[in-house]
Write an enzyme that holds these catalytic residues in place. Structure first.
Site, short mmCIF file in Angstrom:
data_model
loop_
_atom_site.label_atom_id
_atom_site.label_comp_id
_atom_site.label_asym_id
_atom_site.label_seq_id
_atom_site.Cartn_x
_atom_site.Cartn_y
_atom_site.Cartn_z
N GLU B 65 0.81 -1.23 0.00
CA GLU B 65 0.00 0.00 0.00
C GLU B 65 0.84 1.28 0.00
OE1 GLU B 65 -0.59 -2.62 1.90
OE2 GLU B 65 -2.70 -3.20 1.70
N PHE B 127 -11.22 -7.51 13.73
CA PHE B 127 -10.15 -7.97 12.84
C PHE B 127 -9.84 -6.89 11.80
CE2 PHE B 127 -8.81 -10.23 8.91
CZ PHE B 127 -7.56 -10.60 9.37
N GLN B 128 -8.58 -6.59 11.64
CA GLN B 128 -8.09 -5.55 10.71
C GLN B 128 -8.73 -4.20 10.98
OE1 GLN B 128 -8.13 -7.10 6.62
NE2 GLN B 128 -6.08 -7.89 6.98
N LYS B 177 -17.52 -0.85 6.12
CA LYS B 177 -18.01 -1.82 5.13
C LYS B 177 -19.53 -1.78 5.00
CE LYS B 177 -17.11 -6.52 3.55
NZ LYS B 177 -16.51 -7.82 3.89
N MET B 495 24.50 8.31 1.46
CA MET B 495 24.40 9.55 2.22
C MET B 495 24.66 9.29 3.71
SD MET B 495 24.19 12.72 1.63
CE MET B 495 23.23 13.36 0.26
#
Lengths: 171, 599
Positions: B65, B127-128, B177, B495
């Protein structure tokens, strides 16, 4: 840096916001995330039909930081207006406190006399305690609470500062 | 298509009835979205189902993501459109956070839709589940949790409005949802007006007049430009060029603003700041009137604040009032859109018949030419080992006449790319400036390639950065996006190594790239093409091969391991204390103890 830049000032800001979920978290998150001070913060809905809330913030910082705070608040999407009352001049500031004092005898009478002098009202009483309600500027409340300390001060609840400009104009 | 829509949704006098998931797709279509970058999961399945049933919007499936957001950033930055992201709840949203923070820092317009657990589960550690609006509040311009399907269309259109108006930025819309499944009324974008958000675009005449008078009276003026010029659109770049030509003022730019002013122009000083050119930084230090146009006095630009351009009057043009007087106190703040302000300034300049002090400017340019003659970007060439600067010079030489977009990761290679690629046009240079996100370049290249299918898109990378979002090679393969990953492989986080050399006595703590993959085989494993080059003599031919291949390429360019990126303003130092590559200084002493505290 010139000295004027470094001077710490106390400012009172009025912020008109949409009363939507998370708006207070946005304001508080801005202060903690950017390391600004909050001396006092009050918030309540002021217009039910237009879902507006008014937040009064007392903060301290250098003039540059105060300007940043104003601009950062103004940039939040749900913020309608920000007013720096301290900069704009004539305004009124009030705070309400409830002060619980426990005592008997001379201390109790003295507490009551002082309350009268400060125009504090008794809103609860038992034989050994009072709860006073006092309204005024923050330093008046500080002073009242300080005087109550030797007379049996138990606890203080304060609302924080609310403020409004003098004269006919609105925020 | 129309009949399909009509059967799925019923028109009513006040709006159209449809499900929340359908509203998301409908709002995208109404907003002119053609591509979205995303990754499915449980809490966004209804939206993915709605995607499946249409063919107007193309979904690009990323492999992580974070990359979805970077790809959307590359898409947005290269096309001027809003980048759109679709992720699931919980880890989908948290993975997107780095990309959102990156877009906020660099002012990139992004709309990110995240799924959320059903409203009755919110707060129950489902969940999630995560508090997406809470987590993303400080790293978005604005965010929403939509609890009622009838608010959804308005919120979606507002999100697009907020993302692209004023100072652009990322906006998250978190959709539970059950709201995606619920049926409600859709309203079109034309019926939506944001209640409060009205950024100020036009400056006051008095400010414009004061600004042009200040420029006309200057003896040593400079235009210090930034990403705001690019965000304002192509017209802003055009007006900047015209106004610079009219006034004869030298122009420098931040990392984010490269391309707004053409690098081939004689008035171009190169980039300024920590790894900017000698002439740009000294001109900033010595100028008497500085016009900051869409930049924000970032610490990489100013160096030591109390020694920053000490003898200058400063004009600051910015659309974001909070950028003004944040780090540097300016004399004339102008809040407004860069294109509109520059347009007003050009008109005022002409109307008043103003001109700059020719004699003073001639002397100023003579001084600048002396600084230029210092040749601050010069490096020692080699015919046995590829110098990283040489690699970028040859790469740029090979691509400069093509329709090219260049992205980078973060580190030495990024600074060398900024120094040695000479951009002529805006929106061609995509890099993570504010947040400095390693792993930005490959997904950003994918986004840019999607927006410009026929163009050549090159990600200039380091061997360390590229491993942070390496998996996106698979995305490039799946969607036939022939991006070129050009790795300057010095086997170090360059760097970090450079700073350890400068500040930590050469103790290279964990900055050596151990156990590197074989990048050629890796390209092969993904189904792309791998090329390796380690000899200067072979470089041009190898680069040509990379360009001619019409598939994703990983180019493993083995370069000098010890090279440092110069010029450099050591942290905590002023512009006129920069270190050049050929200076024999004890670098450890160049940085004060106070400077070592700075990043």
């Amino acid at each position: 840096m010139p000295e004027a830049q470094e001077r710490i000032e106390r400012h009172t800001l009025s912020v008109l916001v949409d009363n939507e979920p998370g708006v207070l978290a946005r304001v508080i998150g801005l202060f903690s995330g950017r390391g600004y001070n909050i001396d006092s913060l009050t918030v309540s809905e002021v217009s039910a039909e237009s879902h507006l809330s008014r937040i009064t913030i007392v903060t301290t910082g250098t003039p540059m930081v105060i300007e940043q705070i104003r601009n950062q608040l103004d940039r939040l999407v749900p913020v309608h207006r920000v007013q720096d009352l301290t900069v704009e001049g004539h305004y009124l500031e009030r705070e309400l406190a409830m002060v619980k004092v426990r005592g008997t005898g001379e201390a109790r009478s003295e507490a009551l006399r002082l309350a009268e002098a400060f125009r504090a009202r008794v809103i609860d009483a038992t034989r050994e305690s009072f709860v006073f309600e006092i309204t005024g500027k923050s330093d008046k409340i500080d002073q009242f609470a300080h005087l109550m300390e030797p007379l049996g001060l138990v606890e203080v609840a304060r609302t924080g500062v609310v403020a409004i400009s003098r004269g006919p104009t609105a925020l | 298509m129309t009949t399909a829509t009509a059967s799925a949704a019923t028109a009513t006098p006040t709006g159209t009835k449809m499900t929340g998931a359908e509203m998301v797709i409908k709002a995208f279509a109404d907003q002119g979205v053609a591509h979205i970058f995303g990754y499915p999961g449980g809490a966004v399945l209804p939206i993915y189902d709605a995607l499946f049933l249409q063919d107007q919007i193309e979904h690009i499936l990323v492999r992580h993501e974070q990359a979805a957001v970077h790809a959307a950033e590359g898409y947005a930055r290269s096309s001027g459109k809003v980048g759109v992201v679709l992720v699931t709840s919980g880890p989908g949203a948290t993975n997107a956070v780095t990309g959102l923070a990156d877009a906020l820092m660099d002012s990139i317009p992004i709309v990110c839709i995240s799924g959320q657990v059903a409203t009755h589960l919110i707060g129950n550690d489902a969940f999630q589940e995560c508090d997406t609006v809470g987590i993303t509040r400080p790293c978005t311009k604005h965010n929403y949790l939509v609890r009622d399907v009838n608010d959804l269309a308005r919120v979606l259109h507002e999100a697009f409005y907020v993302a692209q108006n004023g100072r652009p930025g990322p906006v998250v819309v978190d959709i539970p949802k059950d709201v995606q499944f619920a049926t409600g009324t859709y309203v079109g974008r034309e019926n939506i007006q944001h209640k409060t958000y009205r950024p100020k675009l036009e400056a006051e005449d008095a400010q414009i007049n004061a600004a042009v008078e200040m420029i006309a009276s200057a003896k040593k003026p400079i235009f210090y430009t930034g990403g705001g010029v690019i965000n304002s659109g192509p017209e802003a770049s055009r007006l900047l060029r015209a106004f610079a030509r009219e006034t004869g003022v030298p122009v420098t730019s931040t990392l984010m603003g490269l391309g707004a002013f053409p690098a081939s122009d004689p008035q171009w000083l190169g980039m300024l700041g920590m790894h900017g050119t000698y002439e740009a930084n000294l001109a900033m230090h010595d100028c008497d009137v500085m016009v900051c146009i869409g930049a924000r006095f970032d610490d990489r630009i100013t160096g030591r604040l109390d020694a920053f351009a000490p003898h200058s009057k400063k004009i600051h043009i910015d659309i974001d009032p909070s950028s003004i007087n944040k780090n540097v106190k300016v004399d004339l703040p102008i809040v407004g859109d860069v294109a509109r302000v520059l347009g007003a300034m050009s008109r005022a300049w002409a109307a008043k018949g103003l001109s700059t002090d020719k004699a003073a400017l001639t002397a100023w340019w003579a001084q600048i030419d002396r600084w230029r003659s210092r040749q601050c970007l010069a490096y020692r060439a080699s015919d046995t080992i590829i110098k990283p600067q040489y690699a970028i010079e040859r790469l740029y030489n090979a691509v400069k006449d093509k329709d090219v977009y260049i992205t980078t990761e973060v580190g030495q290679h990024q600074m060398w790319a900024a120094q040695f690629c000479h951009f002529e046009e805006p929106n061609r240079w995509l890099t993570s400036g504010g947040l400095g996100t390693m792993g930005y370049g490959l997904p950003a290249a994918i986004g840019a390639q999607k927006a410009h299918p026929g163009a050549l898109v090159v990600d200039i990378a380091g061997e360390a950065s590229i491993q942070m979002n390496m998996q996106e090679m698979s995305t490039a393969m799946q969607f036939d996006l022939p991006v070129k990953v050009f790795i300057l492989n010095n086997k170090y986080m360059g760097m970090v190594r450079q700073w350890q050399e400068l500040l930590h006595g050469g103790r290279y703590s964990h900055s050596y790239s151990e156990a590197l993959p074989d990048f050629v085989k890796l390209a092969d494993a993904f189904g792309g093409v791998g090329i390796r080059c380690d000899k200067p003599a072979d470089l041009d031919a190898a680069i040509q091969e990379m360009i001619s291949v019409k598939r994703p390429v990983i180019f493993d360019c083995i370069v000098d391991q010890q090279e440092n990126c110069f010029p450099m303003i050591p942290s905590g130092r002023a512009h006129n204390e920069m270190i050049l590559g050929d200076m024999a200084v004890d670098l450890d002493e160049a940085i004060t103890d106070e400077g070592k505290m700075l990043v």
